[in-house]
Motif scaffolding. Structure first.
Motif, short mmCIF file in Angstrom:
data_model
loop_
_atom_site.label_atom_id
_atom_site.label_comp_id
_atom_site.label_asym_id
_atom_site.label_seq_id
_atom_site.Cartn_x
_atom_site.Cartn_y
_atom_site.Cartn_z
N MET A 130 0.85 -1.21 0.00
CA MET A 130 0.00 0.00 0.00
C MET A 130 0.88 1.25 0.00
O MET A 130 1.61 1.50 0.96
N PRO A 131 0.86 2.04 -1.06
CA PRO A 131 1.71 3.24 -1.09
C PRO A 131 1.26 4.28 -0.06
O PRO A 131 0.06 4.47 0.15
N LEU A 132 2.25 4.90 0.56
CA LEU A 132 1.96 5.98 1.49
C LEU A 132 2.59 7.25 0.93
O LEU A 132 3.72 7.21 0.44
N LYS B 63 -2.18 6.78 3.42
CA LYS B 63 -2.51 5.75 2.42
C LYS B 63 -3.21 6.35 1.20
O LYS B 63 -4.17 7.11 1.33
N VAL B 64 -2.70 6.00 0.03
CA VAL B 64 -3.36 6.38 -1.22
C VAL B 64 -3.28 5.17 -2.15
O VAL B 64 -2.19 4.63 -2.36
N ASP B 65 -4.39 4.72 -2.66
CA ASP B 65 -4.37 3.54 -3.53
C ASP B 65 -3.92 3.91 -4.95
O ASP B 65 -4.38 4.91 -5.50
N ALA C 84 -8.77 4.29 -0.90
CA ALA C 84 -8.34 5.69 -0.82
C ALA C 84 -8.08 6.18 -2.24
O ALA C 84 -7.04 5.86 -2.84
N LEU C 85 -9.04 6.90 -2.79
CA LEU C 85 -8.94 7.33 -4.19
C LEU C 85 -7.94 8.46 -4.34
O LEU C 85 -8.02 9.46 -3.62
N PRO C 86 -6.98 8.32 -5.25
CA PRO C 86 -5.98 9.39 -5.42
C PRO C 86 -6.60 10.61 -6.10
O PRO C 86 -6.91 10.57 -7.27
N ASP C 87 -6.80 11.68 -5.32
CA ASP C 87 -7.47 12.86 -5.84
C ASP C 87 -6.47 14.02 -5.89
O ASP C 87 -5.63 14.16 -5.01
N GLY C 88 -6.52 14.81 -6.91
CA GLY C 88 -5.68 16.00 -6.96
C GLY C 88 -4.49 15.85 -7.88
O GLY C 88 -3.77 14.86 -7.84
N PHE C 89 -4.32 16.87 -8.70
CA PHE C 89 -3.21 16.90 -9.66
C PHE C 89 -1.87 16.86 -8.92
O PHE C 89 -0.94 16.16 -9.31
N GLY C 90 -1.81 17.60 -7.81
CA GLY C 90 -0.57 17.68 -7.03
C GLY C 90 -0.11 16.32 -6.54
O GLY C 90 1.09 16.04 -6.42
N LEU C 91 -1.09 15.47 -6.25
CA LEU C 91 -0.77 14.12 -5.78
C LEU C 91 -0.09 13.31 -6.89
O LEU C 91 0.85 12.55 -6.63
N LYS D 48 4.90 11.00 -9.13
CA LYS D 48 5.92 10.91 -10.19
C LYS D 48 7.29 11.18 -9.59
O LYS D 48 8.26 10.46 -9.84
N PHE D 49 7.36 12.23 -8.81
CA PHE D 49 8.60 12.66 -8.18
C PHE D 49 9.14 11.57 -7.26
O PHE D 49 10.33 11.28 -7.24
N LEU D 50 8.25 10.93 -6.51
CA LEU D 50 8.66 9.89 -5.56
C LEU D 50 8.73 8.51 -6.22
O LEU D 50 8.97 7.52 -5.55
N ARG D 51 8.48 8.48 -7.51
CA ARG D 51 8.48 7.23 -8.30
C ARG D 51 7.51 6.19 -7.74
O ARG D 51 7.83 5.01 -7.64
N LEU D 52 6.34 6.65 -7.38
CA LEU D 52 5.30 5.72 -6.93
C LEU D 52 4.42 5.39 -8.14
O LEU D 52 4.18 6.25 -8.98
N PRO D 53 3.95 4.15 -8.21
CA PRO D 53 3.26 3.71 -9.43
C PRO D 53 1.80 4.17 -9.54
O PRO D 53 0.90 3.34 -9.66
N PHE D 54 1.56 5.47 -9.50
CA PHE D 54 0.18 5.94 -9.62
C PHE D 54 -0.28 5.90 -11.06
O PHE D 54 0.46 6.24 -11.97
N LYS D 55 -1.54 5.48 -11.24
CA LYS D 55 -2.03 5.30 -12.59
C LYS D 55 -2.85 6.48 -13.06
O LYS D 55 -2.66 7.00 -14.14
#
Ligand code: UDP
Length: 261
Positions: free
Chosen positions: A1-3, A8-10, A60-67, A72-79
């Motif tokens: 689970m990415p933090l 927590k953000v899915d 936990a729905l990833p909301d927000g452009f900043g997120l 990207k910056f933290l190299r987390l696999p957000f889709k």
């Protein structure tokens, strides 16, 4: 689970989120859905109660452009980014398909009822069993056929009444628009008293958007990550909140990146 900064953000697409909600509705449990965005994450840094609720969420729905930028910056696999206000429409479709009932709680007087009416235009068979405002205001005539009343949510003495009203109509899905972190705290402390509720989600300003009371930023601004500029223009009193999302959040991300290196 990415933090992200301990929250927590899915990492999930909108399609996957819809499938997850479908399963959650059927598994016999009670679930909290959250929509963490940069403002939530900044708020959670100094609010352990809020952070714990966010980290207990079933989804936990990833909301927000900043997120998305931070990921990207933290190299987390957000889709993809999933805006809570868009996801309310997905929930409405799921509710129709599965025959689940919905209760809308929160926002200014008449907003929940107006949002209910809008949701029903596109989802004619949607069962909205309650739509009531979240602030202490004097009652006013609201569109039938929704059962409505004012003065539910956060005001003194409003708590008992609203629990009873929700229990009486036993909704499957409860959408709460008190703004964060109030809505998440309210859900966490009352969910057990509302045994019919399978899914409870804080939806912030979504009812205002759906009801047409607040205009969302044009698509182009959203795509450019400039939704905050639009909000600043429409709601200048949000400047402190916008500062937290646009200045403080990136600074905290940069600090966490540098300290981890
Ligand atoms: N609100 C409410 N009761 C309260 C405080 C706020 O019903 O005690 C409503 C308010 O009218 C608005 C929503 O909660 O409709 C907050 O929207 P906002 O965009 O601020 O949500 P956030 O970005 O905090 O999730």
């Amino acid at each position: 689970m990415p933090l992200i900064l301990g929250v927590k953000v899915d990492t999930i697409t909108r399609e996957q989120a819809i499938i997850r909600v479908e399963r959650l509705l059927k598994d016999g449990g009670q679930h909290i859905l959250t929509t963490p965005n940069p403002e939530f994450i900044v708020a959670a840094q100094n609010d352990a109660e809020f952070r714990n609720i966010l980290n207990r969420a079933s989804l936990a729905l990833p909301d927000g452009f900043g997120l998305m930028l931070a990921a990207k910056f933290l190299r987390l696999p957000f889709k993809e980014r999933i805006a809570g206000s868009d996801f309310v429409w997905d929930i409405a479709r799921l509710a129709v398909a599965g025959g689940y009932s919905v209760y809308l709680l929160g926002a200014g007087e008449g907003v929940a009822a107006a949002a209910a009416a809008k949701l029903k235009i596109k989802n004619v068979k949607l069962k909205i069993v309650g739509a009531e405002s979240g602030v202490l205001l004097t009652p006013s005539p609201l569109p039938a056929p929704y059962r409505t009343c004012s003065g539910a949510g956060m005001g003194e003495g409003g708590g008992e009444g609203v629990i009873k009203r929700i229990r009486d109509v036993a909704p499957d899905i409860l959408l709460v628009a008190f703004g964060h972190p109030k809505q998440e705290k309210w859900i966490a402390s009352h969910l057990a008293e509302l045994p019919s509720v399978k899914i409870a989600m804080g939806v912030g300003g979504a009812l205002d958007f759906i009801a047409g009371r607040v205009r969302r930023a044009p698509r182009l601004l959203r795509a450019l990550g400039l939704e905050w500029l639009w909000r600043l223009f429409l709601q200048p009193w949000r400047i402190v909140r916008i500062y937290r999302a646009v200045v403080l959040f990136p600074a905290l991300i940069a600090r966490s990146y540098l300290t981890k290196r």
